[in-house]
Each structure stands twice: as structure tokens, then as C-alpha cells.
Motif scaffolding. Structure first.
Motif, PDB file in Angstrom:
ATOM      1  N   ILE A 123       0.798  -1.131   0.036  1.00 30.68           N
ATOM      2  CA  ILE A 123       0.070  -0.170  -0.122  1.00 30.68           C
ATOM      3  C   ILE A 123       0.926   1.367  -0.007  1.00 30.68           C
ATOM      4  CG2 ILE A 123      -0.403   0.239   2.575  1.00 30.68           C
ATOM      5  CD1 ILE A 123      -3.279   0.769   1.944  1.00 30.68           C
ATOM      6  N   ASP A 124       2.109   1.056   0.415  1.00 30.54           N
ATOM      7  CA  ASP A 124       2.959   2.474   0.344  1.00 30.54           C
ATOM      8  C   ASP A 124       3.207   2.538  -1.073  1.00 30.54           C
ATOM      9  OD1 ASP A 124       3.075   2.139   2.961  1.00 30.54           O
ATOM     10  OD2 ASP A 124       5.253   1.317   3.003  1.00 30.54           O
ATOM     11  N   LYS A 127       0.227   5.132  -1.374  1.00 37.55           N
ATOM     12  CA  LYS A 127       0.267   6.199  -0.260  1.00 37.55           C
ATOM     13  C   LYS A 127       1.504   6.980   0.066  1.00 37.55           C
ATOM     14  CE  LYS A 127      -2.256   5.496   3.537  1.00 37.55           C
ATOM     15  NZ  LYS A 127      -2.880   4.867   5.026  1.00 37.55           N
ATOM     16  N   ARG A 274      -3.750   8.587  -4.255  1.00 34.30           N
ATOM     17  CA  ARG A 274      -3.105   8.675  -2.983  1.00 34.30           C
ATOM     18  C   ARG A 274      -4.070   9.650  -1.917  1.00 34.30           C
ATOM     19  NH1 ARG A 274       2.551  12.039  -2.143  1.00 34.30           N
ATOM     20  NH2 ARG A 274       2.743  11.710  -0.153  1.00 34.30           N
ATOM     21  N   SER A 278     -10.432   5.730  -0.826  1.00 35.19           N
ATOM     22  CA  SER A 278     -10.596   5.088   0.324  1.00 35.19           C
ATOM     23  C   SER A 278      -9.488   3.911   0.937  1.00 35.19           C
ATOM     24  CB  SER A 278     -11.832   4.415   0.574  1.00 35.19           C
ATOM     25  OG  SER A 278     -11.973   3.289  -0.046  1.00 35.19           O
ATOM     26  N   GLN A 279      -9.489   3.684   1.988  1.00 36.35           N
ATOM     27  CA  GLN A 279      -8.530   2.757   2.383  1.00 36.35           C
ATOM     28  C   GLN A 279      -8.587   1.316   1.467  1.00 36.35           C
ATOM     29  OE1 GLN A 279      -6.121   3.226   4.359  1.00 36.35           O
ATOM     30  NE2 GLN A 279      -5.425   1.330   5.661  1.00 36.35           N
ATOM     31  N   GLN A 282      -7.514   1.689  -2.005  1.00 38.47           N
ATOM     32  CA  GLN A 282      -6.031   1.782  -1.950  1.00 38.47           C
ATOM     33  C   GLN A 282      -5.511   0.532  -2.074  1.00 38.47           C
ATOM     34  OE1 GLN A 282      -4.998   4.595   0.984  1.00 38.47           O
ATOM     35  NE2 GLN A 282      -5.141   6.382  -0.416  1.00 38.47           N
ATOM     36  N   ARG A 283      -5.920  -0.355  -0.948  1.00 36.90           N
ATOM     37  CA  ARG A 283      -5.454  -1.836  -1.051  1.00 36.90           C
ATOM     38  C   ARG A 283      -5.809  -2.601  -2.216  1.00 36.90           C
ATOM     39  NH1 ARG A 283      -2.679  -2.631   3.230  1.00 36.90           N
ATOM     40  NH2 ARG A 283      -3.100  -1.874   5.179  1.00 36.90           N
ATOM     41  N   GLU A 315      -4.967  -7.994   6.040  1.00 33.95           N
ATOM     42  CA  GLU A 315      -5.434  -6.634   5.954  1.00 33.95           C
ATOM     43  C   GLU A 315      -6.625  -6.438   5.045  1.00 33.95           C
ATOM     44  OE1 GLU A 315      -3.971  -4.403   7.333  1.00 33.95           O
ATOM     45  OE2 GLU A 315      -2.245  -5.549   8.333  1.00 33.95           O
TER      46      GLU A 315
END
Length: 362
Positions: A123-124, A127, A274, A278-279, A282-283, A315
Motif C-alpha cells: 500500500i506504500d 500512499k 493517493r 478510500s483505504q 487503495q489496498r 489486511e
């Protein structure tokens, strides 16, 4: 591509271990957090790419109190047997052998082996800063064009020399400084244009593959439009951009334009992933980047990389777990988990990991 056997000696928390992954289905490594599950995947990744996917240095990978770690892996690629032997030496140079012959250049090895690593840290790429996205592109380029690694290494050397010159200039553009900068600028232009063009072309090839992978993972197909765009840190000609930035470079004592400052734009439904996704989105996009990259490498190399799945399901929500489990590429896979295996995965072999000890589970 298939890993038939991995022998580990004095690597991380393992004194000695032997792994025989299943040729079909997923090989599962279960155990508590901190037991050493990820270390097994790191060892497989290292013999294939000659780098740690955790960014670790040699000293961190050699077991405490020992001078070297030894990894020995037997691969099969299209009926060709490949024996890779790696010695990681704390006090000296690492030694590499392919089919018992010394490897002179890293790309002689990385051109025949490939892995695709999935981890929660992916995920980095979404983000994190631009460096994480440049690394993503460069890792894939090294997999499909092994000589790209040598080009990157030469770029790093040129940037070190140029930045050292800028620091020594003390903020003043003296005649001697300018003449020497001309030399390094010419080298930076030559390398920078090649690297930027390669990354740009790769991003264009990846976009439809990543988009298709994201669509398969997305709960809302109407919100599954993926955009990828390579963004240079300069406009027009790189030589002109360096000339324009020269006084600023001298003032700041660093190189402010070039491929080391570029970025990869990742968008979802017209918005920057980025900042606006949403989370969960993003995942999903992070997973899609790995799936798209895997399929590209398979197409280019003609052989599917080995999948290394490092605790990725922990996750994800149940729906995404199911979508990923049923949508994994048809390739050999090694999976670490501290919990149960998601439904939809065919398990071919199991190992239990306890404090650096591996035991096959029948």
C-alpha cells in the motif's frame, strides 16, 4: 517457473532448514508472528532477484554470530534445471553461482528467475512518496529487461558524483565547477532519457493490465476506472532543464531535475488514488499493481513468476480475500499466514514455523 527445493543455512533466525514447495496449489507457512515465516519468502525472493524485498542489508540477513548465510535453490523453468547458490558474507563480497558456475553479472541470474511479491507494505506504493512508485516501475523493468539494473546503477553513480560536486561548490558557480558540471550533465542526460522513456512505456503497458485486475477485485465495477501516467520532473529537453536549474542546483547543493525526481500518477475514477481513494480502494489498487505486473512479466518472459504472498489476507475484508484468492494467477505460490487460509485457495503443502524451525504438516 517452479521452485523445487530451498535449503537455508544461517539465514535470519534459521540455523538450517529445507523447504520443498508443492508444484501445484499453495504452499502455506503457518505460525505465530515473529516465528520466521516471512524469512522463508525473503530467502526465495533473494535468490531470484539478489535483493531483499524488505530492503534489508546483508548484515541483517545473516544469522547473529555467524559470518555468512548460504541459500541453495533448485528451480525448474520450462524443463530447464536451474541451481542457484548464494553466499551472503558479512565481512566480504557475496558469492553467486548458477548451475555451479560463478555469476559475473547480476543480470545473468535475474534474467532467468522471477518472483512476484505481495505484502501488506504494498500500500506504500499508493500512499507513499514518489520513490516508492519509481521503485515499483524499476523492479518490473529489471524483471523484463535485466540490463535496466545496470543503467540504474550507473545513474546512481553519476548522481553521487554530481551532487558531491554541487556540495563542494559551496553555493558558488565558479568556472571550474561549471565545466565539470557540463561533463556530468551530459552523462545524466544520456541515462535519464533512457530511464524515463522505459518507465513511461512500462506505465502505458501496465495500465490496462492493472485496470483489469482492479476490476476483478472491486465491489463496484462502475467505480473501477484506473489511470496510470508517468510524470517527468522536467518539461522538454533534459539538457535544457538541467541548464535552467543549474543555479538552483548549486544553491541547494543537489540535483533537482532528472529521473530520480519523477513520479507515477495513479488515479481512480478521475481522482488521485493517493489522496482521494478510500483505504479499501487503495489496498485493492496495490494488489492490482502486483497482479498486473505479474501478468506483464509472464507475457514478456514466457514463464509465470513464483508468487510470494506475505500475510496479505490479514489486511483485507472477507469479500476482497475471496476475490483475490479466486483470482490469483495460475502459478506456484508460497503463502505466509498467522491465521486460517482463505476459502478458494487450493493448499498443496503446509509447514509450521516455530522460532526458526520448519516442520512439514501432513
Amino acid at each position: 517457473m517452479r521452485l523445487d527445493q530451498l535449503d537455508i543455512k544461517d539465514f535470519r533466525n534459521y540455523k538450517e532448514a529445507e523447504v520443498r514447495p508443492a508444484s501445484s496449489g499453495v504452499t502455506v507457512f503457518g505460525g505465530d508472528n515473529g516465528a520466521g515465516k516471512t524469512n522463508v519468502l525473503e530467502a526465495v525472493g533473494f535468490v531470484a532477484t539478489l535483493r531483499s524485498f524488505r530492503g534489508a542489508l546483508t548484515q541483517a540477513m545473516v544469522r547473529d554470530g555467524t559470518p555468512q548465510a548460504v541459500l541453495r535453490a533448485q528451480f525448474d523453468r520450462e524443463a530447464r534445471s536451474l541451481l542457484v547458490e548464494v553466499e551472503l558474507n558479512v565481512a566480504g563480497r557475496d558469492k553467486l553461482r548458477l548451475n555451479r558456475q560463478a555469476v559475473r553479472r547480476n543480470d545473468d541470474l535475474t534474467s532467468v528467475l522471477a518472483v512476484t511479491v505481495f505484502s501488506p507494505d504494498d500500500i506504500d506504493v499508493i500512499k507513499g512518496g514518489p520513490a516508492t512508485r519509481r521503485d515499483y516501475l524499476d523492479e518490473l523493468l529489471c524483471a523484463v529487461h535485466p540490463r535496466h539494473g545496470a543503467t540504474l546503477a550507473e545513474l546512481e553513480r553519476v548522481l553521487r558524483q554530481r551532487n558531491a560536486l554541487l556540495r563542494n561548490a559551496g553555493g558558488t558557480l565558479r568556472p571550474g565547477v561549471g565545466a565539470t558540471l557540463d561533463v556530468w550533465d551530459a552523462k545524466l542526460v544520456e541515462l535519464g532519457e533512457v530511464i524515463a522513456l522505459s518507465r513511461h512505456s512500462l506505465a502505458a503497458e501496465l495500465e490496462p493490465l492493472v485496470g483489469a485486475a482492479y476490476l476483478a477485485l472491486c465491489a463496484k465495477p462502475e467505480r473501477a476506472a484506473v489511470a496510470m501516467r508517468y510524470e517527468r520532473s522536467w518539461g522538454g529537453d533534459l539538457a535544457e532543464a538541467l541548464a535552467t536549474a543549474r543555479y538552483e542546483d548549486v544553491r541547494r547543493a543537489t540535483t533537482t531535475v532528472g529521473p530520480q525526481r519523477d513520479d507515477l500518477y495513479l488515479g481512480l475514477n478521475g481522482l488521485a488514488a493517493r489522496a482521494q481513494a478510500s483505504q479499501g480502494e487503495q489496498r485493492s489498487l496495490a494488489l492490482a499493481l502486483r497482479l498486473g505486473g505479474h501478468r506483464l512479466v509472464e507475457t514478456k518472459q514466457g514463464s509465470a513468476p513464483v508468487l510470494l504472498l506475505d500475510d496479505i489476507f490479514s489486511e483485507l475484508d472477507p469479500r476482497r480475500c475471496e476475490a483475490l484468492a479466486t483470482g490469483l494467477p495460475d502459478a506456484q505460490a508460497l503463502l505466509t499466514t498467522a491465521g486460517p487460509v482463505p476459502a478458494g485457495l487450493e493448499v498443496g503443502a503446509r509447514y509450521q514455523v516455530v522460532a526458526g524451525e520448519l516442520a512439514a504438516v501432513l
